[in-house]
Scaffold this active site. Structure first.
Site, mmCIF file in Angstrom:
data_model
loop_
_atom_site.group_PDB
_atom_site.id
_atom_site.type_symbol
_atom_site.label_atom_id
_atom_site.label_comp_id
_atom_site.label_asym_id
_atom_site.label_seq_id
_atom_site.Cartn_x
_atom_site.Cartn_y
_atom_site.Cartn_z
ATOM 1 N N ARG A 153 -9.534 0.384 8.634
ATOM 2 C CA ARG A 153 -8.975 -0.943 8.848
ATOM 3 C C ARG A 153 -10.149 -1.716 9.564
ATOM 4 O O ARG A 153 -9.904 -3.027 9.939
ATOM 5 C CB ARG A 153 -7.685 -0.868 9.592
ATOM 6 C CG ARG A 153 -6.580 -1.257 8.698
ATOM 7 C CD ARG A 153 -5.195 -0.943 9.579
ATOM 8 N NE ARG A 153 -3.996 -1.764 9.210
ATOM 9 C CZ ARG A 153 -2.926 -1.201 8.755
ATOM 10 N NH1 ARG A 153 -3.077 0.130 8.149
ATOM 11 N NH2 ARG A 153 -1.895 -1.688 8.243
ATOM 12 N N ARG A 190 11.711 -6.628 4.789
ATOM 13 C CA ARG A 190 11.910 -5.055 5.332
ATOM 14 C C ARG A 190 12.351 -4.790 6.519
ATOM 15 O O ARG A 190 12.784 -4.010 6.952
ATOM 16 C CB ARG A 190 10.307 -4.605 5.006
ATOM 17 C CG ARG A 190 10.257 -3.127 5.588
ATOM 18 C CD ARG A 190 8.780 -2.493 5.240
ATOM 19 N NE ARG A 190 7.837 -3.138 6.207
ATOM 20 C CZ ARG A 190 6.721 -2.879 6.423
ATOM 21 N NH1 ARG A 190 6.030 -2.098 5.413
ATOM 22 N NH2 ARG A 190 5.892 -3.157 7.127
ATOM 23 N N ARG A 227 -0.230 -9.668 13.079
ATOM 24 C CA ARG A 227 -0.991 -8.755 12.348
ATOM 25 C C ARG A 227 -1.876 -9.504 11.313
ATOM 26 O O ARG A 227 -2.828 -8.771 11.100
ATOM 27 C CB ARG A 227 0.168 -7.885 11.624
ATOM 28 C CG ARG A 227 0.857 -6.992 12.735
ATOM 29 C CD ARG A 227 1.934 -6.081 11.881
ATOM 30 N NE ARG A 227 1.377 -5.154 10.920
ATOM 31 C CZ ARG A 227 1.945 -4.573 9.867
ATOM 32 N NH1 ARG A 227 3.218 -4.758 9.822
ATOM 33 N NH2 ARG A 227 1.415 -3.746 9.390
ATOM 34 N N ARG A 268 11.847 -1.132 12.250
ATOM 35 C CA ARG A 268 10.295 -1.225 12.719
ATOM 36 C C ARG A 268 10.037 -2.243 13.587
ATOM 37 O O ARG A 268 10.624 -3.344 13.346
ATOM 38 C CB ARG A 268 9.138 -1.298 11.366
ATOM 39 C CG ARG A 268 8.796 0.080 10.891
ATOM 40 C CD ARG A 268 8.067 -0.188 9.777
ATOM 41 N NE ARG A 268 6.827 -0.775 9.784
ATOM 42 C CZ ARG A 268 5.813 -0.589 9.167
ATOM 43 N NH1 ARG A 268 5.874 0.060 7.907
ATOM 44 N NH2 ARG A 268 4.640 -1.177 9.636
ATOM 45 N N LYS A 322 0.793 -1.234 0.083
ATOM 46 C CA LYS A 322 0.053 0.231 0.016
ATOM 47 C C LYS A 322 0.879 1.391 0.014
ATOM 48 O O LYS A 322 0.641 2.290 -0.715
ATOM 49 C CB LYS A 322 -0.972 -0.024 1.537
ATOM 50 C CG LYS A 322 -1.900 -1.280 1.176
ATOM 51 C CD LYS A 322 -2.712 -1.022 2.629
ATOM 52 C CE LYS A 322 -2.053 -1.221 3.912
ATOM 53 N NZ LYS A 322 -1.579 -2.532 4.066
HETATM 54 P P1 B4P Z 1 4.636 -1.713 2.184
HETATM 55 O O1 B4P Z 1 4.565 -0.920 0.918
HETATM 56 O O2 B4P Z 1 5.576 -1.091 3.167
HETATM 57 O O3 B4P Z 1 3.452 -2.321 2.796
HETATM 58 P P2 B4P Z 1 2.415 -1.432 3.373
HETATM 59 O O4 B4P Z 1 1.029 -2.534 2.894
HETATM 60 O O5 B4P Z 1 2.047 -0.099 3.278
HETATM 61 O O6 B4P Z 1 2.402 -1.663 5.002
HETATM 62 P P3 B4P Z 1 1.926 -2.163 6.297
HETATM 63 O O7 B4P Z 1 0.728 -2.701 6.247
HETATM 64 O O8 B4P Z 1 3.147 -2.586 7.054
HETATM 65 O O9 B4P Z 1 1.607 -1.092 7.612
HETATM 66 P P4 B4P Z 1 1.132 0.176 8.195
HETATM 67 O O10 B4P Z 1 2.439 0.944 8.232
HETATM 68 O O11 B4P Z 1 -0.146 0.784 7.566
HETATM 69 O O12 B4P Z 1 5.408 -2.994 1.763
HETATM 70 C C1 B4P Z 1 5.900 -3.915 2.355
HETATM 71 C C2 B4P Z 1 7.256 -4.410 1.910
HETATM 72 O O13 B4P Z 1 7.112 -5.322 0.706
HETATM 73 C C3 B4P Z 1 8.400 -3.272 1.614
HETATM 74 O O14 B4P Z 1 9.563 -3.583 2.254
HETATM 75 C C4 B4P Z 1 8.197 -3.142 -0.095
HETATM 76 O O15 B4P Z 1 9.518 -2.525 -0.287
HETATM 77 C C5 B4P Z 1 8.136 -4.368 -0.423
HETATM 78 N N1 B4P Z 1 7.328 -4.378 -1.641
HETATM 79 C C6 B4P Z 1 6.113 -3.799 -1.910
HETATM 80 N N2 B4P Z 1 5.547 -4.132 -3.087
HETATM 81 C C7 B4P Z 1 6.315 -5.111 -3.486
HETATM 82 C C8 B4P Z 1 6.457 -5.840 -4.846
HETATM 83 N N3 B4P Z 1 5.719 -5.642 -5.779
HETATM 84 N N4 B4P Z 1 7.117 -6.825 -5.053
HETATM 85 C C9 B4P Z 1 8.245 -6.956 -4.023
HETATM 86 N N5 B4P Z 1 8.392 -6.337 -2.840
HETATM 87 C C10 B4P Z 1 7.321 -5.589 -2.502
HETATM 88 O O16 B4P Z 1 0.518 -0.167 9.672
HETATM 89 C C11 B4P Z 1 1.319 -0.380 10.877
HETATM 90 C C12 B4P Z 1 0.538 -0.710 12.009
HETATM 91 O O17 B4P Z 1 0.001 0.730 12.323
HETATM 92 C C13 B4P Z 1 -0.630 -1.581 11.938
HETATM 93 O O18 B4P Z 1 -0.176 -2.888 12.247
HETATM 94 C C14 B4P Z 1 -1.468 -1.149 13.110
HETATM 95 O O19 B4P Z 1 -0.986 -1.434 14.557
HETATM 96 C C15 B4P Z 1 -1.390 0.444 13.061
HETATM 97 N N6 B4P Z 1 -2.257 1.165 12.231
HETATM 98 C C16 B4P Z 1 -2.080 1.767 11.075
HETATM 99 N N7 B4P Z 1 -3.278 2.124 10.372
HETATM 100 C C17 B4P Z 1 -4.446 1.933 11.334
HETATM 101 C C18 B4P Z 1 -5.792 1.998 11.325
HETATM 102 N N8 B4P Z 1 -6.426 2.536 10.471
HETATM 103 N N9 B4P Z 1 -6.532 1.323 12.516
HETATM 104 C C19 B4P Z 1 -5.707 0.784 13.717
HETATM 105 N N10 B4P Z 1 -4.296 0.607 13.545
HETATM 106 C C20 B4P Z 1 -3.650 1.092 12.530
#
Ligand code: B4P
Length: 196
Positions: A90, A129, A146, A135, A14
């Protein structure tokens, strides 16, 4: 205004795709994960409260994240042509609250794009990551929690938007550019239909 939700399990890309989308479409990026981590690093009251949940792989309570989004919407009310919501909503409660926050500002969610990635790939990506991110939630124990939390509380949010005819599912496995192009084709089709 055009408002998009980028949805998917932890590590589905995302944040990665949001960075490309904001550059291409000039939308505001609201990522609750980034906002919460910023509060944690500043050691604010909200951050200290949120840290306990993040470290344990749990969702932060709804009222905390909803309040945070409410104040961000006020902060940017005159200056944006649209918003990408990344990692929010979420829970179904957050989705209903978001509808109300946007209706109060005479706008709405236009589309949800859901990134689909298998559990094995998610775990691999997050572990990788973790080798560089520093993190607190990028370790096997927390990643597993998670994913469980995602399945029970977050997955039903996709259905909320499906019932409203706003859900598009995209394969989130493959080259980053390739996934970006799939999202772009959904958005371009949708944008041209709402501006006609
Ligand atoms: P990212 O792009 O970093 O993944 P993400 O989905 O954005 O991240 P995430 O779900 O961890 O969480 P968030 O910070 O929102 O990609 C992950 C990895 O994959 C990276 O290393 C990237 O380089 C790699 N990658 C991406 N695309 C790729 C591809 N095509 N091929 C290969 N590799 C690839 O949330 C963190 C915490 O915050 C939650 O657990 C919760 O505790 C809290 N939180 C956030 N929002 C909340 C909400 N609305 N309500 C309650 N709690 C919340």
């Amino acid at each position: 205004m055009y408002n998009l939700i980028l949805f998917g399990p932890p590590g589905s890309g995302k944040g990665t795709q949001s960075d490309l989308l904001i550059q291409h479409y000039g939308l505001l990026h609201l990522a609750t994960g980034d906002l919460l981590r910023s509060e944690v690093s500043k050691k604010t009251t909200l951050g200290l409260e949120a840290q306990k949940y993040i470290d344990n792989g749990q969702l932060v309570p709804d009222e905390v994240v909803i309040g945070m989004i409410d104040s961000k919407l006020d902060e940017h009310k005159d200056s944006v042509k649209g918003i990408i919501f990344d990692g929010f909503p979420r829970t179904v409660e957050q989705a209903a609250a978001l509808d109300k926050l946007l209706a109060d500002r005479n706008t709405e969610i236009h589309q949800m794009v859901a990134l689909e990635v298998s559990e094995d790939v998610l775990t691999q990506r997050l572990l990788q990551r973790g080798e560089v991110s520093g993190r607190s939630d990028d370790n096997l124990e927390t990643i597993t929690k998670r994913i469980v939390e995602y399945k029970s509380k977050t997955e039903p949010v996709a259905n909320y938007y499906k019932e409203r005819g706003k859900l598009s599912a995209i394969n989130g496995v493959g080259a980053i550019e390739e996934i970006f192009n799939s999202i772009k084709s959904v958005l371009d089709t949708h944008l041209s239909s709402i501006t006609q």
